[in-house]
Write an enzyme that holds these catalytic residues in place. Structure first.
Site, PDB file in Angstrom:
ATOM      1  CB  SER A 185      -0.959  -0.055   1.191  1.00  0.00           C
ATOM      2  OG  SER A 185      -1.936   0.921   1.068  1.00  0.00           O
ATOM      3  CG  ASP A 211      -3.716  -3.170  -4.262  1.00  0.00           C
ATOM      4  OD1 ASP A 211      -3.596  -2.925  -5.480  1.00  0.00           O
ATOM      5  OD2 ASP A 211      -4.794  -3.032  -3.663  1.00  0.00           O
ATOM      6  CG  HIS A 296      -5.417  -2.581  -0.008  1.00  0.00           C
ATOM      7  ND1 HIS A 296      -4.798  -2.168  -1.162  1.00  0.00           N
ATOM      8  CD2 HIS A 296      -4.928  -1.775   0.986  1.00  0.00           C
ATOM      9  CE1 HIS A 296      -3.964  -1.163  -0.875  1.00  0.00           C
ATOM     10  NE2 HIS A 296      -4.022  -0.915   0.409  1.00  0.00           N
TER      11      HIS A 296
END
Ligand SMILES: *[C@@H]1O[C@H](CO)[C@@H](O)[C@H](O)[C@H]1NC(C)=O
Ligand SMILES: *[C@@H]1O[C@H](CO)[C@@H](O)[C@H](O)[C@H]1NC(C)=O
Ligand SMILES: CC(=O)N[C@H]1CO[C@H](CO)[C@@H](O)[C@@H]1O
Length: 510
Positions: A185, A211, A296
């Site tokens: 992330s 991600d 995610h």
């Protein structure tokens, strides 16, 4: 239903971004986050960043490495003859997320220093054949902020990581090319800033973005986010790029040498928005973060899967979009068009980012086997027909029964359809297949009536549907095969009937 979906997506994004535009009432209070306390922490003079090194796969506490304190390297068991893999977590909203605390209590909802970190540490450390130093960049106090502030902090955290690596290089002659940063992330962009802050001509070995975060990074210039320039080799796995109001949680654009989009990248199997409502009823709004995390965080679990199941590597296939991929048109591995997802990826460097697609299962092991089926039909009737079919595949290892075949449009005259079929099991080499027209008995009656009527005007020829040739391409093995009807004297396929196809060698075709 459409409305519900919209509301949930916008909630999801509000909570991820915590922006004022989303209406604070929705995103903050239900989580019991004390915004006042968050503001107080904002002006940190000295960034509180800790570097931890893990001794073995069950080490959960870690040992703190302190730059400029060479004795800590020995204390923590750093072995300079092995590569260094550093894990970098993402944005967090949780006070509970502190390394060293037992993170197994999953009722702690939104701490992003979560169980996956220990899983990835364990998976890396348990690879005896390829020993590595495994570390964690703990920047939780800078990540536990409003999203926009956490974004601003990514650059300074990246610089601190670079400072650590430069110190290792100076004091230990530990080459930066032996460094692999794995960022989830926001951590993906931290890794990018670490790479670009190293200075000099040489780059760090590898960066993997799991991600990589989208909001405030999508569409920015390469030096403001993770990009292929940040390391000798950069790979990314995109798992939650579903867009809402122009934003997606994971970045959509390619930002690496190889960008993988499992299941198209926008959402993941086994993660359901609709189930969210059940969760909300049971657990209140806390359930929302779990739902964000599902798709995610899938990027992380795919990566862990590649470490734990090295005999079941997921192959990604280069394709321009998911539509073409879903038709089975992209299973060609020539000229480096395919690569393995995860730790054991082939590290060549294409000049332009390659976007790779693949299908996965909903849980580990995620691997499926991809096939392109090209099916040639001849419809001798005037009208298009829309039959439903199933296909049974017989391989040297397994048989898979009654796979539903959806053509999407009616069959008219002579037409060849291309479709992607994925199998959870390895069936070995395909040797025979059976094709069945599944329509109901009612349909069969109608069909017979039509046939009878036609018999009256032209004589002995029956009009019908003929399935002439089936071409198969196996993505994983790159094998091509051609199948023809077993019984050439009886080619017409009727409702409820099944026909057997065997391998044939059509020299004129393909
Ligand atoms: C570092 O690893 C090498 C190779 O695995 C091993 O021979 C050596 O003893 C290790 N050094 C230390 C200090 O553990
Ligand atoms: C998990 O945390 C909650 C809230 O702090 C606590 O009430 C609960 O007892 C914990 N459960 C376990 C299994 O530790
Ligand atoms: C409309 C059309 O092209 N029909 C052809 C389909 O293929 C059969 C057999 O190859 C031909 O006889 C038809 O003329």
């Amino acid at each position: 239903m459409g409305n519900h979906l919209q509301i949930s997506v916008s909630l999801v994004l509000c909570i991820f971004i915590q922006s004022s535009a989303c209406g604070q009432g929705v995103g903050t209070e239900p989580f019991g986050r004390n915004l006042g306390a968050t503001e107080e922490r904002k002006p940190l003079q000295k960034p509180e960043i800790r570097f931890l090194l893990f001794k073995d796969e069950s080490d959960r506490l870690g040992c703190q490495l302190r730059p400029q304190h060479p004795e800590t390297l020995q204390e923590c068991g750093f072995n300079s003859s092995h590569p260094l893999v550093m894990i970098i977590h993402g944005w967090s909203g949780s006070e509970s997320a502190t390394v060293g605390k037992d993170s197994d209590n999953d009722s702690q909802v939104d701490g992003l220093l979560e169980t996956w970190i220990w899983k990835i540490v364990g998976a890396l450390k348990s690879r005896q054949s390829q020993p590595v130093n495994v570390g964690l960049v703990d920047w939780i106090s800078l990540a536990y902020q409003h999203y926009a502030i956490a974004v601003r902090n990514t650059r300074v955290v990246g610089q601190e990581v670079a400072a650590l690596l430069l110190w290792l290089e100076e004091s230990m002659k530990f080459s930066r090319s032996k460094v692999h940063l794995i960022g989830y992330s926001l951590g993906a962009h931290v890794s990018g800033f670490a790479g670009s802050s190293m200075g000099g001509k040489r780059k760090i070995g590898r960066i993997t973005g799991l991600d990589p975060a989208g909001p405030m990074f999508e569409g920015t210039s390469p030096n403001e986010r993770l990009s292929p320039d940040d390391a000798n080799f950069v790979d990314a796995i995109h798992t939650f790029t579903r867009e809402h109001m122009g934003l997606s949680v994971g970045i959509k654009q390619p930002i690496a040498h190889y960008d993988f989009y499992p299941n198209g990248g926008s959402f993941q199997p086994g993660c359901h928005f609709l189930e969210l409502y059940k969760h909300i009823a049971e657990h209140g709004l806390n359930a929302i973060t779990q739902t964000i995390k599902c798709a995610h965080e899938r990027s992380v679990h795919l990566f862990i899967d590649s470490l734990q199941h090295s005999n079941l590597q997921n192959t990604g296939f280069q394709c321009s979009n998911m539509d073409s991929f879903s038709q089975g048109l992209c299973l060609n591995c020539k000229k480096g068009r395919c690569n393995s997802l995860g730790y054991d990826i082939r590290r060549d460097r294409p000049r332009k980012s390659k976007t790779l697609f693949l299908i996965t299962r909903a849980q580990s092991p995620f691997k499926v086997y991809h096939y392109q089926f090209k099916i040639q039909f001849i419809n001798q009737m005037e009208k298009p027909i829309e039959p439903t079919f199933t296909m049974t595949l017989l391989g040297t290892k397994e048989e898979i029964k009654k796979i539903p075949i959806t053509l999407g449009e009616g069959i008219t005259s002579n037409k060849t359809y291309s479709l992607l079929i994925t199998l959870d099991k390895d069936i070995g080499e395909l040797i025979m297949l059976k094709f069945k027209w599944e329509n109901s008995a009612v349909w069969a009656n109608v069909w017979n009536t039509v046939q009878t009527i036609m018999l009256w005007d032209t004589e002995p020829h029956y009009a019908g549907l003929i399935l002439k040739t089936i071409w198969v391409k196996a993505g994983e093995t790159q094998q091509r095969m051609t199948f023809c009807p077993d019984n050439v004297d009886d080619l017409q396929l009727h409702p409820t009937q099944e026909k057997v196809f065997v391998k044939c060698d059509l020299k004129s075709k393909d």
